[in-house]
Design a protein around this motif. Structure first.
Motif, mmCIF file in Angstrom:
data_model
loop_
_atom_site.group_PDB
_atom_site.id
_atom_site.type_symbol
_atom_site.label_atom_id
_atom_site.label_comp_id
_atom_site.label_asym_id
_atom_site.label_seq_id
_atom_site.Cartn_x
_atom_site.Cartn_y
_atom_site.Cartn_z
ATOM 1 N N UNK A 385 2.361 -4.356 -14.514
ATOM 2 C CA UNK A 385 3.733 -4.339 -15.016
ATOM 3 C C UNK A 385 4.738 -3.796 -14.001
ATOM 4 N N UNK A 386 4.282 -3.436 -12.797
ATOM 5 C CA UNK A 386 5.170 -2.875 -11.782
ATOM 6 C C UNK A 386 5.414 -3.873 -10.658
ATOM 7 N N UNK A 387 6.661 -3.959 -10.214
ATOM 8 C CA UNK A 387 7.025 -4.837 -9.102
ATOM 9 C C UNK A 387 8.000 -4.098 -8.197
ATOM 10 N N UNK A 388 7.803 -4.168 -6.866
ATOM 11 C CA UNK A 388 8.642 -3.407 -5.940
ATOM 12 C C UNK A 388 9.774 -4.221 -5.348
ATOM 13 N N UNK A 389 10.766 -3.507 -4.847
ATOM 14 C CA UNK A 389 11.792 -4.086 -4.008
ATOM 15 C C UNK A 389 11.506 -3.764 -2.557
ATOM 16 N N UNK A 390 12.518 -3.865 -1.717
ATOM 17 C CA UNK A 390 12.376 -3.657 -0.274
ATOM 18 C C UNK A 390 11.901 -2.239 0.047
ATOM 19 N N UNK A 391 10.910 -2.110 0.958
ATOM 20 C CA UNK A 391 10.498 -0.777 1.409
ATOM 21 C C UNK A 391 11.391 -0.276 2.544
ATOM 22 N N UNK A 392 11.590 1.028 2.611
ATOM 23 C CA UNK A 392 12.358 1.655 3.691
ATOM 24 C C UNK A 392 11.519 2.781 4.279
ATOM 25 N N UNK A 393 11.302 2.739 5.595
ATOM 26 C CA UNK A 393 10.525 3.791 6.255
ATOM 27 C C UNK A 393 11.441 4.922 6.706
ATOM 28 N N UNK A 394 11.025 6.168 6.426
ATOM 29 C CA UNK A 394 11.761 7.358 6.854
ATOM 30 C C UNK A 394 10.810 8.238 7.659
ATOM 31 N N UNK A 395 11.074 8.478 8.945
ATOM 32 C CA UNK A 395 10.180 9.333 9.749
ATOM 33 C C UNK A 395 10.204 10.768 9.271
ATOM 34 N N UNK A 396 9.088 11.462 9.482
ATOM 35 C CA UNK A 396 9.000 12.859 9.058
ATOM 36 C C UNK A 396 10.042 13.710 9.777
ATOM 37 N N UNK A 397 10.194 13.464 11.065
ATOM 38 C CA UNK A 397 11.249 14.131 11.832
ATOM 39 C C UNK A 397 11.529 13.274 13.055
ATOM 40 N N UNK A 398 12.475 13.690 13.875
ATOM 41 C CA UNK A 398 12.934 12.873 14.992
ATOM 42 C C UNK A 398 11.849 12.626 16.036
ATOM 43 N N UNK A 399 10.847 13.523 16.131
ATOM 44 C CA UNK A 399 9.827 13.407 17.169
ATOM 45 C C UNK A 399 8.482 12.914 16.636
ATOM 46 N N UNK A 400 8.402 12.595 15.363
ATOM 47 C CA UNK A 400 7.129 12.182 14.783
ATOM 48 C C UNK A 400 6.725 10.801 15.268
ATOM 49 N N UNK A 401 5.434 10.491 15.153
ATOM 50 C CA UNK A 401 4.908 9.213 15.599
ATOM 51 C C UNK A 401 5.397 8.083 14.701
ATOM 52 N N UNK A 402 5.198 6.838 15.165
ATOM 53 C CA UNK A 402 5.703 5.668 14.446
ATOM 54 C C UNK A 402 5.248 5.638 12.996
ATOM 55 N N UNK A 403 4.036 6.040 12.726
ATOM 56 C CA UNK A 403 3.474 5.916 11.382
ATOM 57 C C UNK A 403 3.560 7.209 10.578
#
Length: 459
Positions: A385-403
């Motif tokens: 019963x759940x459907x998502x919209x667009x995902x948005x990635x937010x980095x942990x901090x300015x120096x964190x790795x891509x993932x």
């Protein structure tokens, strides 16, 4: 009473006309303290019963803001008060047609067309801009969502600009374009992070087409001229403005950002609404996006034509193209860690089909995470019963790795007819959500959104 036969006026596409705010929202799990800012979402939401046949792209823009601070969440939503919507509010009814049907009535007090301001929303120059690709952006107050008015880059731009600008990660410049059915069909723009327009260049695309998105690298801007062609002469005849003309093929232009020179590549006809990213490698441009076989804008559906993940390799030396489909799982609304915009990326996030079922049915069943280095595809689902919209990635901090960060998305629960903003740990993508921020009502299906840090939200 809305059109019961139009899919874009039913279910979670149906309008939600109430505006308001809510504080101390219910949270299941725990919001990361590093998430200090706002997720802004925008989409079409007709304020009045549409005049004539309605397409999803026609609706009035409504902004939805999820404000996160100190582990707590608030929500606010508001229509963008465009000149067209204000004219309709004064009249008490819809005055404009849309993509499928043209306006039914005109008067000196009504704009010739409505800038719907419904496609994307970004933070730029300590401003909040609601974007629509056939007009100028609208500036909003970041905290209240009150509409300030049109934003024309200090009076330097009067024509339409893209709903999909890119930020140059090196200097914060805003890179964008505009397209129109009259020459010049495509115009490239660059503005500094202070909002001053720095560059304008016309691009010779040969034919006037719908060009929803483009992509950039450190040294190139790449334009896909897909043959969804404008026929402005149809406006007064009740005929579609956009016609799919595959005989033109698709032409891809790579503009050198330093010299303005454009190298053109020729390919068969296809359409791309959205790109994930592009980068330069060994004398070629590598482009990732969502490819459709065609685009039919003449009716109230997309015609069972699922967007699939493709990669193009454009050889700048000999003009050749290598391309391939990445996998068999459809997906759209591609996003990445924006710090890698225009540079080599490893991961991409999509709203897409369920990889286990290999479904091509309309709508999304899962969020997808693609690893372009290993080919691994992960999916996150919350139940039937759940459907998502667009995902948005937010980095942990300015120096964190891509993932290293979080993936935020608004999901719709059809069983309870309400929506949630859900936070996933990007490195544990298939695991239990970190937090689920729950509303008591639904958020209609929208288009795009972005995360804006708190320092800009208060601007």
């Amino acid at each position: 009473m809305y059109d019961s036969d139009n899919p874009f006026l039913n279910g979670n596409y149906a309008p939600w006309r109430e505006e308001g705010e809510a504080y101390d929202l219910e949270i299941e799990g725990e919001l990361p303290r590093e998430l200090n800012g706002a997720l802004y979402r925008i989409g079409p939401n007709p304020h009045f019963m549409p005049a004539g046949r309605y397409h999803w792209f026609d609706g009035d823009g409504m902004v939805h803001a999820f404000i996160l601070r100190d582990g707590r969440a608030a929500y606010r939503n508001r229509y963008v008060r465009t000149d067209g919507l204000k004219a309709e509010m004064k009249a008490g009814r819809a005055l404009f047609g849309g993509l499928i049907e043209q306006p039914r009535e005109m008067s000196p007090d009504v704009p010739p067309f409505k800038n719907a301001a419904n496609t994307n929303i970004i933070g730029f120059n300590n401003r909040l801009l609601a974007l629509w690709e056939a007009g100028l952006p609208h500036e909003l107050k970041p905290e209240t969502l009150e509409t300030i008015g049109l934003y024309d880059f200090g009076g330097k731009i009067s024509g339409p600009v893209t709903a999909h600008p890119k930020f140059d990660p090196a200097n914060g410049d805003l890179l964008f374009f505009g397209y129109q059915p009259f020459p010049p069909y495509v115009t490239w723009y660059r503005a500094g992070r202070d909002g001053k327009l720095l560059e304008t260049r016309a691009i010779e695309s040969k034919i006037p087409v719908m060009m929803h998105d483009f992509i950039t690298t450190d040294n190139y801007a790449i334009f896909f001229v897909c043959p969804s062609v404008f026929h402005i002469e149809n406006a007064g005849q009740g005929k579609p403005l956009l016609i799919w003309e595959p005989q033109h093929g698709t032409r891809i232009g790579a503009m050198n950002r330093h010299t303005g020179d454009v190298k053109w590549f020729e390919d068969e006809a296809f359409f791309v609404f959205h790109f994930l990213n592009a980068y330069e490698e060994n004398g070629s441009l590598v482009v990732d996006g969502c490819r459709m076989k065609a685009l039919d804008m003449t009716g109230t559906s997309f015609g069972g034509n699922p967007p699939m993940p493709w990669r193009w390799n454009l050889n700048l030396k000999d003009g050749s193209i290598r391309q391939n489909q990445i996998d068999e799982v459809s997906g759209e609304f591609p996003r990445l860690d924006e710090r890698l915009a225009g540079r080599k990326h490893r991961y991409g996030y999509f709203a897409g089909g369920n990889a286990d079922e290999r479904t091509n049915e309309p709508g999304f069943q899962a969020l997808l995470k693609r690893d372009y280095q290993t080919g691994k595809l992960e999916q996150h689902t919350l139940g039937a019963n759940f459907a998502p919209g667009e995902p948005v990635f937010v980095p942990r901090d300015a120096k964190s790795a891509e993932d290293d960060g979080w993936v935020l998305a608004v999901w719709y629960d059809s069983a309870l007819n309400r929506s949630e903003m859900i936070v996933l740990d990007a490195q544990n993508f298939t695991g239990k959500p970190v937090a689920r921020v729950k509303l008591q009502h639904r958020v209609p299906w929208g288009f795009h959104g972005n995360w804006v840090p708190a320092v800009e939200v208060r601007g």
